[in-house]
Design an enzyme around this catalytic site. Structure first.
Site, PDB file in Angstrom:
ATOM      1  N   CYS A 179      -0.358   4.109   2.108  1.00 14.24           N
ATOM      2  CA  CYS A 179      -0.168   3.940   3.557  1.00 14.24           C
ATOM      3  C   CYS A 179       1.283   4.176   3.945  1.00 14.24           C
ATOM      4  CB  CYS A 179      -0.519   2.532   4.018  1.00 14.24           C
ATOM      5  SG  CYS A 179      -1.913   1.798   3.208  1.00 14.24           S
ATOM      6  N   ASP A 180       2.209   3.640   3.173  1.00 11.81           N
ATOM      7  CA  ASP A 180       3.602   3.558   3.629  1.00 11.81           C
ATOM      8  C   ASP A 180       4.594   4.404   2.837  1.00 11.81           C
ATOM      9  OD1 ASP A 180       2.777   1.745   5.572  1.00 11.81           O
ATOM     10  OD2 ASP A 180       2.879   0.084   4.163  1.00 11.81           O
TER      11      ASP A 180
ATOM     12  N   CYS B 123       0.841  -1.205   0.000  1.00 17.00           N
ATOM     13  CA  CYS B 123       0.000   0.000   0.000  1.00 17.00           C
ATOM     14  C   CYS B 123       0.871   1.248   0.000  1.00 17.00           C
ATOM     15  CB  CYS B 123      -0.926  -0.024   1.205  1.00 17.00           C
ATOM     16  SG  CYS B 123      -1.959   1.432   1.300  1.00 17.00           S
TER      17      CYS B 123
END
Ligand code: NDP
Length: 316
Positions: free
Chosen positions: A142-143, A139
């Site tokens: 997300c990261d 992701c």
């Protein structure tokens, strides 16, 4: 073995589809019970900003949005529980579901399956190793933040990979996009964006051989050109995998009709499966749209279909 619990409506899964089904089923007085599954809140809990869900003009964080969905389902007295379905028996008019390896047995008149989908992985040992140590992610949104100013690589050539590569390119110094064929599956518009982003280098006909690193996480990836057989070391600190998703439907495979990828088949325009009283909603049955808002919409359909089914059988 505990005594089976009887419910009118059991919802399995707690993403936008599951919670919307719960809100509608609860307001229709079906007294739904929900098992949240292994990832309460679903895929949105691993994203940051959600900007395309109507009603949030300034955007909302994925985890916060799922908390709001949950609160709304609780407001109408949905019985929300931790745990996940490990076995089902859909042979009778009453559908049996076992939770957490048989710790709980539910007998449900209707079941709404909202188990969603999960990211696919390449399956390399080193990929899984650094998933836990750090540096491997499915992701980017997300990261990606953790790799600001650094070099990263992303595998895949669909719309997700293309979208995530351009997202990473805004944060990172350089993005290698590892494409296994000599063309991309992504839409032309997304390909155009990738190819016109100066700090994305597309590596065509390229496979990932190994992810390298130390106890701090990833520090390189070895890729192989499948045409020339040549290896190349990419000095990257983040390795993103964007090669599609797998629907979380294995537990239902002996009972429900599915396509070759495991997406549950529903009668077009409804949430009905091949088993009466069992409905499938959200990403577990949708490989085309896969959006929070379409999942929520199909969750609503599931609850309405369940309500009508119960009414047609005279069950209250
Ligand atoms: P897709 O299944 O569309 O694409 C997966 C990609 O990963 C393919 O390019 C595939 O390569 C590649 N791949 C698969 N396995 C491997 C492997 N082992 N090694 C290397 N590469 C591999 O998944 P997406 O998640 O990209 O998209 C899913 C759906 O969601 C699509 O319908 C897409 O259009 C949609 N979507 C739409 C978006 C939008 O409109 N904004 C955004 C994101 C997704 P190959 O091509 O060689 O098979």
């Amino acid at each position: 073995m505990s005594t089976p619990e009887k419910v009118n409506c059991l919802i399995i899964g707690s993403g936008p589809a599951g919670y919307t089904a719960a809100i509608y089923a609860a307001r229709a007085d079906l007294k739904p019970m929900m098992y949240m599954g292994p990832e309460p809140g679903g895929q949105l809990t691993t994203t940051t900003e959600v900007e395309n869900y109507p009603g949030f003009p300034h955007g909302v964080q994925g985890p916060e949005m799922m908390e709001l969905f949950k609160k709304q389902a609780e407001r109408f007295a949905t019985d929300i529980r931790y745990g996940w379905a490990t076995k089902v028996d859909f042979s009778g008019p009453v559908h049996k579901v076992w939770v957490d390896d048989g710790k709980v047995e539910i007998h449900a008149n209707t079941v709404i399956i909202a188990t969603g989908a999960s990211a696919k992985w390449l399956g390399l040992e080193s990929e899984q190793k650094y998933r836990s140590i750090g540096g491997v992610s499915a992701c980017a949104v997300c990261d990606g933040f953790f790799y600001r100013g650094k070099d990263v690589a992303i595998v895949g050539a669909g719309d997700t990979a293309a979208e995530e590569a351009t997202y990473l390119a805004k944060l990172c110094n350089k993005v290698y996009m590892i494409v296994r064929r000599e063309e991309m599956r992504a839409s032309k518009a997304m390909q155009h964006r990738v190819l016109n982003t100066p700090n994305i280098e597309v590596l065509w006909n390229t496979d990932t051989k190994e992810v390298l690193g130390d106890d701090k996480g990833v520090n390189a990836v070895i890729v192989t050109n499948s045409k020339t057989g040549e290896d190349r070391k990419l000095d990257v600190y983040g390795f993103f995998v964007a090669i599609g998703h797998k629907p979380n439907t294995d537990v239902f495979k002996d009972w429900l009709e599915m396509d070759e990828a495991g997406y549950i088949k529903t009668i077009p325009g409804t949430s009905k499966t091949n088993i009466e009283g069992v409905f499938a909603v959200g990403d577990a049955q949708d490989k085309v749209y896969r959006q929070a808002v379409t999942a929520a919409g199909s969750g609503c359909m599931g609850a309405l279909d369940a309500e009508r089914y119960l009414a047609s059988k005279g069950i209250h």
